[in-house]
Write a protein that holds these residues in place. Structure first.
Motif, PDB file in Angstrom:
ATOM      1  N   PRO A   1     -22.729 -62.043 -17.922  1.00  0.00           N
ATOM      2  CA  PRO A   1     -24.227 -62.584 -18.242  1.00  0.00           C
ATOM      3  C   PRO A   1     -24.308 -62.451 -19.885  1.00  0.00           C
ATOM      4  O   PRO A   1     -24.862 -63.461 -20.265  1.00  0.00           O
ATOM      5  CB  PRO A   1     -25.066 -61.303 -17.742  1.00  0.00           C
ATOM      6  CG  PRO A   1     -24.231 -60.786 -16.649  1.00  0.00           C
ATOM      7  CD  PRO A   1     -22.686 -60.846 -17.010  1.00  0.00           C
ATOM      8  N   LEU A   2     -23.398 -61.867 -20.520  1.00  0.00           N
ATOM      9  CA  LEU A   2     -23.686 -61.848 -21.986  1.00  0.00           C
ATOM     10  C   LEU A   2     -22.989 -63.054 -22.331  1.00  0.00           C
ATOM     11  O   LEU A   2     -23.371 -63.856 -23.476  1.00  0.00           O
ATOM     12  CB  LEU A   2     -22.692 -60.695 -22.855  1.00  0.00           C
ATOM     13  CG  LEU A   2     -23.407 -59.045 -22.365  1.00  0.00           C
ATOM     14  CD1 LEU A   2     -22.893 -58.187 -23.003  1.00  0.00           C
ATOM     15  CD2 LEU A   2     -24.836 -59.118 -22.846  1.00  0.00           C
ATOM     16  N   ILE A   3     -21.798 -63.554 -21.772  1.00  0.00           N
ATOM     17  CA  ILE A   3     -21.102 -64.744 -22.317  1.00  0.00           C
ATOM     18  C   ILE A   3     -21.969 -65.939 -21.629  1.00  0.00           C
ATOM     19  O   ILE A   3     -22.071 -67.006 -22.626  1.00  0.00           O
ATOM     20  CB  ILE A   3     -19.798 -64.915 -21.631  1.00  0.00           C
ATOM     21  CG1 ILE A   3     -18.923 -63.720 -21.818  1.00  0.00           C
ATOM     22  CG2 ILE A   3     -19.099 -66.092 -21.518  1.00  0.00           C
ATOM     23  CD1 ILE A   3     -17.661 -63.794 -20.950  1.00  0.00           C
ATOM     24  N   LEU A   4     -22.850 -65.980 -20.642  1.00  0.00           N
ATOM     25  CA  LEU A   4     -23.463 -66.897 -20.207  1.00  0.00           C
ATOM     26  C   LEU A   4     -24.625 -67.213 -21.203  1.00  0.00           C
ATOM     27  O   LEU A   4     -25.164 -68.288 -21.392  1.00  0.00           O
ATOM     28  CB  LEU A   4     -24.003 -66.726 -18.787  1.00  0.00           C
ATOM     29  CG  LEU A   4     -24.468 -67.798 -17.971  1.00  0.00           C
ATOM     30  CD1 LEU A   4     -23.480 -69.256 -17.950  1.00  0.00           C
ATOM     31  CD2 LEU A   4     -24.876 -67.581 -16.375  1.00  0.00           C
TER      32      LEU A   4
ATOM     33  N   ILE B   1     -26.418 -48.165 -12.019  1.00  0.00           N
ATOM     34  CA  ILE B   1     -25.295 -49.029 -12.769  1.00  0.00           C
ATOM     35  C   ILE B   1     -26.001 -50.476 -13.402  1.00  0.00           C
ATOM     36  O   ILE B   1     -25.716 -51.027 -14.463  1.00  0.00           O
ATOM     37  CB  ILE B   1     -24.019 -49.137 -11.986  1.00  0.00           C
ATOM     38  CG1 ILE B   1     -23.541 -47.818 -11.912  1.00  0.00           C
ATOM     39  CG2 ILE B   1     -23.076 -49.870 -12.699  1.00  0.00           C
ATOM     40  CD1 ILE B   1     -22.279 -47.691 -10.964  1.00  0.00           C
ATOM     41  N   GLN B   2     -26.433 -51.057 -12.320  1.00  0.00           N
ATOM     42  CA  GLN B   2     -27.078 -52.422 -12.630  1.00  0.00           C
ATOM     43  C   GLN B   2     -28.125 -52.433 -13.743  1.00  0.00           C
ATOM     44  O   GLN B   2     -28.253 -53.327 -14.491  1.00  0.00           O
ATOM     45  CB  GLN B   2     -27.604 -52.988 -11.093  1.00  0.00           C
ATOM     46  CG  GLN B   2     -28.220 -54.487 -11.274  1.00  0.00           C
ATOM     47  CD  GLN B   2     -26.882 -55.397 -11.757  1.00  0.00           C
ATOM     48  OE1 GLN B   2     -25.931 -54.923 -11.475  1.00  0.00           O
ATOM     49  NE2 GLN B   2     -27.285 -56.607 -12.459  1.00  0.00           N
ATOM     50  N   LEU B   3     -28.965 -51.217 -13.687  1.00  0.00           N
ATOM     51  CA  LEU B   3     -29.999 -51.143 -14.413  1.00  0.00           C
ATOM     52  C   LEU B   3     -29.330 -51.178 -15.863  1.00  0.00           C
ATOM     53  O   LEU B   3     -29.863 -51.436 -16.894  1.00  0.00           O
ATOM     54  CB  LEU B   3     -30.971 -49.975 -14.067  1.00  0.00           C
ATOM     55  CG  LEU B   3     -32.104 -50.302 -12.994  1.00  0.00           C
ATOM     56  CD1 LEU B   3     -32.641 -49.072 -12.743  1.00  0.00           C
ATOM     57  CD2 LEU B   3     -32.717 -51.443 -13.034  1.00  0.00           C
ATOM     58  N   ALA B   4     -28.319 -50.164 -15.973  1.00  0.00           N
ATOM     59  CA  ALA B   4     -27.576 -49.980 -17.306  1.00  0.00           C
ATOM     60  C   ALA B   4     -27.202 -51.384 -17.824  1.00  0.00           C
ATOM     61  O   ALA B   4     -27.055 -51.636 -18.946  1.00  0.00           O
ATOM     62  CB  ALA B   4     -26.699 -49.191 -17.084  1.00  0.00           C
TER      63      ALA B   4
ATOM     64  N   LEU C   1     -31.135 -56.035 -24.545  1.00  0.00           N
ATOM     65  CA  LEU C   1     -30.741 -55.490 -25.754  1.00  0.00           C
ATOM     66  C   LEU C   1     -30.199 -56.819 -26.549  1.00  0.00           C
ATOM     67  O   LEU C   1     -30.587 -57.007 -27.581  1.00  0.00           O
ATOM     68  CB  LEU C   1     -30.090 -54.277 -25.975  1.00  0.00           C
ATOM     69  CG  LEU C   1     -30.884 -53.059 -25.583  1.00  0.00           C
ATOM     70  CD1 LEU C   1     -30.151 -51.893 -25.608  1.00  0.00           C
ATOM     71  CD2 LEU C   1     -32.266 -52.863 -26.303  1.00  0.00           C
ATOM     72  N   PHE C   2     -29.255 -57.193 -25.907  1.00  0.00           N
ATOM     73  CA  PHE C   2     -28.331 -58.410 -26.670  1.00  0.00           C
ATOM     74  C   PHE C   2     -29.012 -59.570 -26.737  1.00  0.00           C
ATOM     75  O   PHE C   2     -29.071 -60.278 -27.798  1.00  0.00           O
ATOM     76  CB  PHE C   2     -27.186 -58.642 -25.539  1.00  0.00           C
ATOM     77  CG  PHE C   2     -26.185 -59.663 -26.308  1.00  0.00           C
ATOM     78  CD1 PHE C   2     -25.198 -59.530 -27.285  1.00  0.00           C
ATOM     79  CD2 PHE C   2     -26.390 -61.054 -25.665  1.00  0.00           C
ATOM     80  CE1 PHE C   2     -24.613 -60.618 -27.707  1.00  0.00           C
ATOM     81  CE2 PHE C   2     -25.553 -62.226 -26.273  1.00  0.00           C
ATOM     82  CZ  PHE C   2     -24.773 -61.890 -27.310  1.00  0.00           C
ATOM     83  N   THR C   3     -29.750 -59.999 -25.838  1.00  0.00           N
ATOM     84  CA  THR C   3     -30.796 -61.368 -25.978  1.00  0.00           C
ATOM     85  C   THR C   3     -31.808 -61.087 -26.865  1.00  0.00           C
ATOM     86  O   THR C   3     -32.278 -61.904 -27.430  1.00  0.00           O
ATOM     87  CB  THR C   3     -31.047 -61.820 -24.379  1.00  0.00           C
ATOM     88  OG1 THR C   3     -31.939 -60.770 -23.751  1.00  0.00           O
ATOM     89  CG2 THR C   3     -29.961 -62.370 -23.670  1.00  0.00           C
TER      90      THR C   3
ATOM     91  N   ASP D   1     -37.623 -64.483 -27.001  1.00  0.00           N
ATOM     92  CA  ASP D   1     -38.816 -63.683 -27.089  1.00  0.00           C
ATOM     93  C   ASP D   1     -39.257 -63.291 -25.505  1.00  0.00           C
ATOM     94  O   ASP D   1     -39.407 -64.464 -24.952  1.00  0.00           O
ATOM     95  CB  ASP D   1     -39.865 -64.519 -27.764  1.00  0.00           C
ATOM     96  CG  ASP D   1     -41.272 -64.110 -27.661  1.00  0.00           C
ATOM     97  OD1 ASP D   1     -41.497 -62.795 -27.470  1.00  0.00           O
ATOM     98  OD2 ASP D   1     -42.328 -64.901 -27.974  1.00  0.00           O
ATOM     99  N   TYR D   2     -39.538 -62.307 -25.051  1.00  0.00           N
ATOM    100  CA  TYR D   2     -39.835 -61.974 -23.764  1.00  0.00           C
ATOM    101  C   TYR D   2     -41.586 -61.732 -23.447  1.00  0.00           C
ATOM    102  O   TYR D   2     -41.844 -61.361 -22.765  1.00  0.00           O
ATOM    103  CB  TYR D   2     -39.065 -60.706 -23.225  1.00  0.00           C
ATOM    104  CG  TYR D   2     -37.664 -61.136 -23.095  1.00  0.00           C
ATOM    105  CD1 TYR D   2     -37.294 -61.988 -21.989  1.00  0.00           C
ATOM    106  CD2 TYR D   2     -36.677 -60.379 -23.659  1.00  0.00           C
ATOM    107  CE1 TYR D   2     -35.968 -62.212 -21.833  1.00  0.00           C
ATOM    108  CE2 TYR D   2     -35.400 -60.780 -23.686  1.00  0.00           C
ATOM    109  CZ  TYR D   2     -34.953 -61.509 -22.694  1.00  0.00           C
ATOM    110  OH  TYR D   2     -33.746 -61.932 -22.365  1.00  0.00           O
TER     111      TYR D   2
END
Length: 393
Positions: A27-30, A249-252, A259-261, A268-269
């Motif tokens: 997900p971070l890469i995407l 684990i998924q929530l982590a 935090l990354f996005t 902006d969320y």
């Protein structure tokens, strides 16, 4: 046994590098690729009022007057939160203006207002959402006015001023700070749908973790499943403890993605952070229950179950707008039931409702739909595990 299995499941899952990659690194890469691809197309300009036309009802009713008053409020050029640039015309002229792309759509007023659009898009979605919200407000206004009229009649006033009471109720409802007048925030960025769908996809990827956690209790999958099958431990205890470990684990992983996005990509969320977090937790739960359900499907091999989860998640993401925001609007208009049953679309739509401030009703509708979806699949999965029997172990 619950605590033991919970801790053991955490240890097992954290040791699977492939799961860590697909739930966190991928997900971070995407997200980075999305940012690089779409950052130049971001709608960074101030939100512009949407051009619409309104065809007034020939027969004036209480509903039509309230509705037209609400549209006038949203179209007031003296307000910083103006949503629409409205003019009033006939049905024939409005239809022609829509055909010439001079307006985003037009509304025929009346007891049951109708919205007419030519194509799907951000402006058309906002228009329809605004009308839906006004109709909800109309019911609230009528209820409040009827209650006030009843109170005045009980107090000895046989002829209360119905029009004045209705207007006061309308002013009270339409002037609330949380109404749709602040529909765009400062900016309305259609690329946000892509990132919302990305988050929804990550939520649904928790299905792979859930399936991995529960499959270790199946005797036809591994040796541990054989031991737990003859240990006399309740299947519900094993499922819930494994599910809780998987969910954490998924929530982590989702926390890292958020935090990354937010801090690195500056996505902006919006301002409704508590609701965003709540929806993310529920969305992740839906993905988890989906994976547990797939895990209990008979006559499907383990690799095929993995492929099934990933395939259905990607199809759901596609229908929700990940590969093109127009697809979401096309499905919503022509096949609304598809996205009503699509958990990825429920999550995406909930984020979108918060971002555009189109009202709490739509957000909570998506939230409760996800909870119902999760509950149904989890119950089916538990009963499925209980009914599994084996000729020999």
């Amino acid at each position: 046994m619950f605590a033991h299995n919970f801790l053991y499941t955490l240890k097992i899952l954290l040791g699977r590098r492939s799961l860590v990659f697909w739930t966190m690194a991928f997900p971070l890469i995407l997200a980075t690729l999305f940012y690089l691809a779409f950052s130049n197309f971001s709608a960074s300009s101030q939100f512009e009022p949407i051009r619409i036309a309104v065809v007034r009802s020939e027969e004036k009713t209480e509903n039509s007057e309230i509705f037209e008053s609400a549209i006038a409020t949203l179209s007031d050029p003296d307000q910083e939160t103006q949503v629409f640039k409205t003019h009033y015309t006939t049905a024939a002229k409005a239809k022609q203006q829509l055909a010439d792309n001079k307006i985003a759509g037009y509304i025929i007023s009346g007891d049951q207002p109708s919205v007419h659009i030519k194509e799907n898009g951000i402006e058309q979605t906002i228009l329809k959402s605004a009308v839906d919200e006004i109709l909800v407000d109309t019911d609230i206004i009528q209820h409040a006015a009827a209650k006030q009229i009843e109170i005045e009649m009980r107090q000895g006033n046989p002829n209360p001023d119905v029009q004045s009471i209705t207007q006061e109720a309308a002013d009270a409802v339409l002037n609330e700070d949380v109404k749709i007048k602040d529909i765009s925030g400062e900016h309305l960025d259609p690329i946000m749908v892509e990132f919302y769908t990305l988050l929804a996809m990550v939520c649904m990827y928790s299905g792979t973790i859930g399936m991995e956690a529960v499959s270790k209790h199946q005797a036809n999958v591994n040796a541990q499943g054989k031991r737990t099958s003859i240990a006399g431990v309740k299947k519900s205890t094993l499922v819930f403890s494994s599910a809780l470990a998987s969910w954490l684990i998924q929530l982590a992983a989702l926390t890292v993605v958020f935090l990354f996005t937010y801090h690195v990509l500056h996505i902006d969320y919006g301002t409704h952070w508590m609701q965003v977090i709540l929806l993310t937790c529920v969305g992740s739960l839906a993905g988890l229950c989906f994976g547990i359900f797939v895990c209990t499907l008979p006559k499907i091999s383990q690799p095929n179950k993995d492929s099934l989860i990933i395939t259905l998640t990607m199809v759901g993401s596609f229908l929700s707008g990940m590969m093109g925001v127009d697809m979401k609007y096309f499905i919503d208009k022509n096949m609304p039931l598809v996205n009503k049953l699509n958990p990825v679309a429920m999550i995406t739509d909930g984020y979108y409702a918060l971002y555009t401030n189109i009202g709490a009703a739509r957000f909570y509708e998506d939230l409760f739909s996800l909870l119902i979806f999760s509950g149904i699949l989890l119950v089916i999965a538990i009963f499925g595990l209980r009914r599994q029997t084996y000729d020999s172990l």
